[in-house]
Design a protein around this motif. Structure first.
Motif, PDB file in Angstrom:
ATOM      1  N   GLY A  35      37.433 -62.518 -41.679  1.00  0.00           N
ATOM      2  CA  GLY A  35      37.658 -62.352 -39.748  1.00  0.00           C
ATOM      3  C   GLY A  35      38.953 -62.280 -39.798  1.00  0.00           C
ATOM      4  N   LEU A  36      38.949 -62.111 -37.827  1.00  0.00           N
ATOM      5  CA  LEU A  36      40.755 -61.735 -37.842  1.00  0.00           C
ATOM      6  C   LEU A  36      41.314 -62.700 -36.941  1.00  0.00           C
ATOM      7  CD1 LEU A  36      39.196 -58.195 -36.192  1.00  0.00           C
ATOM      8  CD2 LEU A  36      40.422 -58.166 -38.370  1.00  0.00           C
ATOM      9  N   VAL A  37      42.805 -62.545 -36.963  1.00  0.00           N
ATOM     10  CA  VAL A  37      43.174 -63.703 -36.342  1.00  0.00           C
ATOM     11  C   VAL A  37      44.283 -62.412 -35.355  1.00  0.00           C
ATOM     12  CG1 VAL A  37      45.403 -65.035 -36.784  1.00  0.00           C
ATOM     13  CG2 VAL A  37      43.749 -64.754 -37.838  1.00  0.00           C
ATOM     14  N   TYR A  38      44.583 -63.284 -33.506  1.00  0.00           N
ATOM     15  CA  TYR A  38      45.093 -61.974 -33.154  1.00  0.00           C
ATOM     16  C   TYR A  38      46.360 -62.951 -32.002  1.00  0.00           C
ATOM     17  CZ  TYR A  38      41.929 -63.348 -29.703  1.00  0.00           C
ATOM     18  OH  TYR A  38      40.696 -64.014 -28.608  1.00  0.00           O
ATOM     19  N   CYS A  39      46.861 -61.945 -31.725  1.00  0.00           N
ATOM     20  CA  CYS A  39      47.305 -62.797 -30.944  1.00  0.00           C
ATOM     21  C   CYS A  39      47.056 -62.244 -28.964  1.00  0.00           C
ATOM     22  CB  CYS A  39      49.141 -62.586 -31.049  1.00  0.00           C
ATOM     23  SG  CYS A  39      50.461 -62.947 -29.746  1.00  0.00           S
ATOM     24  N   HIS A  50      46.959 -56.344 -23.998  1.00  0.00           N
ATOM     25  CA  HIS A  50      48.028 -56.369 -24.271  1.00  0.00           C
ATOM     26  C   HIS A  50      48.406 -56.814 -25.556  1.00  0.00           C
ATOM     27  CE1 HIS A  50      49.654 -54.831 -20.462  1.00  0.00           C
ATOM     28  NE2 HIS A  50      48.803 -55.663 -20.069  1.00  0.00           N
ATOM     29  N   SER A  51      46.865 -57.800 -26.528  1.00  0.00           N
ATOM     30  CA  SER A  51      46.817 -58.149 -27.662  1.00  0.00           C
ATOM     31  C   SER A  51      47.296 -57.939 -28.799  1.00  0.00           C
ATOM     32  CB  SER A  51      45.309 -58.954 -27.399  1.00  0.00           C
ATOM     33  OG  SER A  51      45.120 -59.792 -26.551  1.00  0.00           O
ATOM     34  N   TYR A  52      47.304 -58.261 -29.512  1.00  0.00           N
ATOM     35  CA  TYR A  52      47.724 -57.414 -30.994  1.00  0.00           C
ATOM     36  C   TYR A  52      47.149 -58.742 -32.150  1.00  0.00           C
ATOM     37  CZ  TYR A  52      52.245 -59.991 -30.990  1.00  0.00           C
ATOM     38  OH  TYR A  52      53.745 -61.126 -30.733  1.00  0.00           O
ATOM     39  N   CYS A 123      54.671 -65.733 -31.234  1.00  0.00           N
ATOM     40  CA  CYS A 123      53.705 -66.008 -30.207  1.00  0.00           C
ATOM     41  C   CYS A 123      52.090 -66.875 -31.824  1.00  0.00           C
ATOM     42  CB  CYS A 123      52.200 -64.491 -30.733  1.00  0.00           C
ATOM     43  SG  CYS A 123      51.032 -65.104 -30.199  1.00  0.00           S
ATOM     44  N   ASN A 124      53.193 -68.450 -31.835  1.00  0.00           N
ATOM     45  CA  ASN A 124      52.600 -69.303 -32.892  1.00  0.00           C
ATOM     46  C   ASN A 124      52.035 -71.067 -32.144  1.00  0.00           C
ATOM     47  OD1 ASN A 124      54.656 -70.086 -31.595  1.00  0.00           O
ATOM     48  ND2 ASN A 124      56.336 -70.722 -33.185  1.00  0.00           N
ATOM     49  N   ILE A 125      51.599 -70.473 -31.355  1.00  0.00           N
ATOM     50  CA  ILE A 125      50.904 -71.672 -30.453  1.00  0.00           C
ATOM     51  C   ILE A 125      48.964 -71.216 -30.731  1.00  0.00           C
ATOM     52  CG2 ILE A 125      50.493 -72.951 -28.474  1.00  0.00           C
ATOM     53  CD1 ILE A 125      53.120 -73.250 -29.471  1.00  0.00           C
ATOM     54  N   GLY A 162      54.080 -60.901 -15.918  1.00  0.00           N
ATOM     55  CA  GLY A 162      54.191 -59.306 -15.490  1.00  0.00           C
ATOM     56  C   GLY A 162      52.978 -58.370 -15.889  1.00  0.00           C
ATOM     57  N   LEU A 163      52.835 -59.179 -17.780  1.00  0.00           N
ATOM     58  CA  LEU A 163      51.886 -57.689 -18.125  1.00  0.00           C
ATOM     59  C   LEU A 163      50.584 -58.674 -17.624  1.00  0.00           C
ATOM     60  CD1 LEU A 163      53.234 -58.211 -21.974  1.00  0.00           C
ATOM     61  CD2 LEU A 163      53.327 -56.428 -20.536  1.00  0.00           C
ATOM     62  N   CYS A 164      50.110 -59.737 -17.995  1.00  0.00           N
ATOM     63  CA  CYS A 164      49.093 -60.496 -17.434  1.00  0.00           C
ATOM     64  C   CYS A 164      48.790 -60.619 -15.928  1.00  0.00           C
ATOM     65  CB  CYS A 164      48.813 -61.515 -18.391  1.00  0.00           C
ATOM     66  SG  CYS A 164      49.157 -61.524 -20.228  1.00  0.00           S
TER      67      CYS A 164
END
Length: 166
Positions: A35-39, A50-52, A123-125, A162-164
């Motif tokens: 699986g994958l984990v992203y911010c 804007h996610s990574y 990014c830790n929540i 500003g980004l979102c």
């Protein structure tokens, strides 16, 4: 001993030795859970531009598999922690599990992945903290099963308007 009888017995022996022996069916399964984990920068539970992906995140994988033998049924359960690679992917490879015909029945198996920690303080929540939803790819001839679990995500403590946007 009569040479004709000796010839007959030796030809039977040679024929039996040279006949093709059918291999036993392989009952060992090769299982991969990934699986994958992203911010999730915008905190909307989707992967935006804007996610990574998050390398170095800790994920716990819990799986149960039921083994099917002719006279017994066994359940194999395990829990492991994995760290995502530089692409944000975690993977558990189980080389072989005797008696599990994973390619025949998806009902007899289940896996869950849960977030443990993020390697990025920004990014830790936890967003999606755990998942059991999966896409299963199964190859019956090789008794190969790949369980691709839905992506998990962390969020920043504050969303960047500003980004979102709002």
């Amino acid at each position: 001993m009569n040479p004709l009888v000796l010839f007959f017995l030796s030809s039977l022996f040679i024929t039996s030795m040279s006949s093709k022996v059918e291999p036993l069916k392989n009952t060992s399964a090769h299982i991969t859970v990934m699986g994958l984990v992203y911010c999730d920068i915008c905190s909307n539970n989707s992967f935006s531009r804007h996610s990574y992906f998050l390398p170095g995140s800790e994920v716990r994988i819990d799986c149960k598999f039921k083994a099917s033998w002719p006279k017994t049924r066994e359940q194999i359960s395990f829990s492991v922690n994995r760290t995502t690679n530089r692409y944000g992917m975690y993977k558990l490879e189980i080389p072989s599990v005797d008696g599990i015909a994973c390619a025949q029945a998806a009902i007899d198996s289940s896996c869950e992945a849960s977030l443990m920690s993020s390697s990025y303080k920004a990014c830790n929540i936890p967003g999606y903290k755990s998942t059991t939803d999966e896409i299963a790819i199964k190859v019956k001839q090789q008794n190969l099963c790949i369980y691709s679990l839905n992506a998990l995500n962390f969020r920043p403590s504050k969303t960047d308007a500003g980004l979102c946007g709002n």
